[in-house]
Design a protein around this motif. Sequence first.
Motif, PDB file in Angstrom:
ATOM      1  N   ILE A  50      39.892  17.064 -42.946  1.00 61.62           N
ATOM      2  CA  ILE A  50      40.854  15.953 -42.984  1.00 61.62           C
ATOM      3  C   ILE A  50      42.271  16.514 -43.040  1.00 61.62           C
ATOM      4  N   ALA A  65      40.407  11.083 -35.257  1.00 60.38           N
ATOM      5  CA  ALA A  65      39.225  11.301 -36.099  1.00 60.38           C
ATOM      6  C   ALA A  65      38.077  10.547 -35.459  1.00 60.38           C
ATOM      7  N   LEU A 103      39.598   7.829 -44.294  1.00 63.74           N
ATOM      8  CA  LEU A 103      40.442   8.558 -43.350  1.00 63.74           C
ATOM      9  C   LEU A 103      41.815   7.907 -43.218  1.00 63.74           C
ATOM     10  N   ILE A 118      41.479   6.428 -34.889  1.00 65.96           N
ATOM     11  CA  ILE A 118      40.076   6.619 -35.248  1.00 65.96           C
ATOM     12  C   ILE A 118      39.230   6.079 -34.103  1.00 65.96           C
TER      13      ILE A 118
END
Length: 427
Positions: A50, A65, A103, A118
């Motif tokens: 991360i 991500a 996230l 994402i």
Amino acid sequence: MNFVEDLRWRGLIQDIMPGTEEELSKGMVSGYIGFDPTAESLHVGSLSQIFTLVRFQQAGHKPLALVGGATGMIGDPTGKSQERNLLSEEELAKNLKGIQKQLEQFLDFDCGANSAEIVNNYDWFKNYSFLDFIRDAGKHITVNYMMAKDSVKKRLESEVGMSFTEFTYQLIQGFDFYHLWKERNVKLQMGGSDQWGNIVTGTEFIRRKAQGQAFALTSPLIKKADGTKFGKTEGGNIWLDPKRTSPYQFYQFWLNATDEDVKNYIKIFTFMTKEEVDALIAEHDQAPHLRVLQKSLAEDITRRVHGEQALQTALKTTDFLFGNGSLEFLNALSDEEVIGVFEGIAQFKVDRSAIDSGVDVVSLLAEKTQIFPSKGEAKKMIQGGGVSINREKVGGPDVIVSTANLVNNKFIVAQKGKKNYFLIIAE
């Protein structure tokens, strides 16, 4: 330092494909890291990846991500001695939602051209038929190539073997990279060193199918100096979800790092500069018993993951349990948070009516709870000054404990000796 130089100083580069650093020097590059949705929460082992995405974004690049809604249905065989249990769609959806929320608290999704995104590989696989996939993807990567990967060879040589489902994992991950390269101009995939084979399959797939070029970068898997697995305690994983691992336990995990380990962790798990880290290490080495590095790391990362308020609660809990702090901070917490503070400490439930009517301290500690095995032992220790209720020494065996002693109108903290704490819950 640029992105790669910074990672290299922090000890976060294991393998890097030739040309990667040059590509990153040309301007903004889109890159991604995949996260496996095996649970509703990520754990501390995921933080290095991360934070790699965060550093990537801070260096002016665009981070993506990838949450593996499709690959999560299969399970990554890398590093596993046997096949994982398949998740149901309901479990997977719940896990994906939890991970996405985590996230979002680290990456910047509103900073212009390099805003984070994402993505979920289920979005491009859900309507992709098996026949189409093996025609479009399967013919570009040979079985020989896939069999040569360490993750495959180790499993094939084991007694359990490898199912066709798991064997296809690297091809699916490779196709993810191709899809993101084609549709979003993603040129770099990053991950842990155990993912190198899967990531390189993606770059090879892009080269063979589209004569394109993509890049790869991996970081070492984090291990403790004694060789044991990072991110685990006797109680299990250290999770990012405060409901699974309380902020106090999270703080204590970092605070208890060894001197050798913390010198690596301070580089990996904070955003301190080289100058700041070098100064802290020098200060620590002058007086290791003060644990300057451990405290700096624990405070920095607990604040980043759980926020300032949770950090202050963790600090006050630590001061209470190991210093001379008061119980007053508990008054601002919910019942659930109080129980979380004392997670890992023996807890006893007693009938609320007994407290309301008043109960002598000996009966409370030896009959209503099992803090002492007998009234005789309780009396003896009380008379010796070794028992406290809510941080105040019990004056004698005839002391009555009542609602006036309840913290948050529900809890009593008993102490036997200097370090043995017990939480009594009146219900």
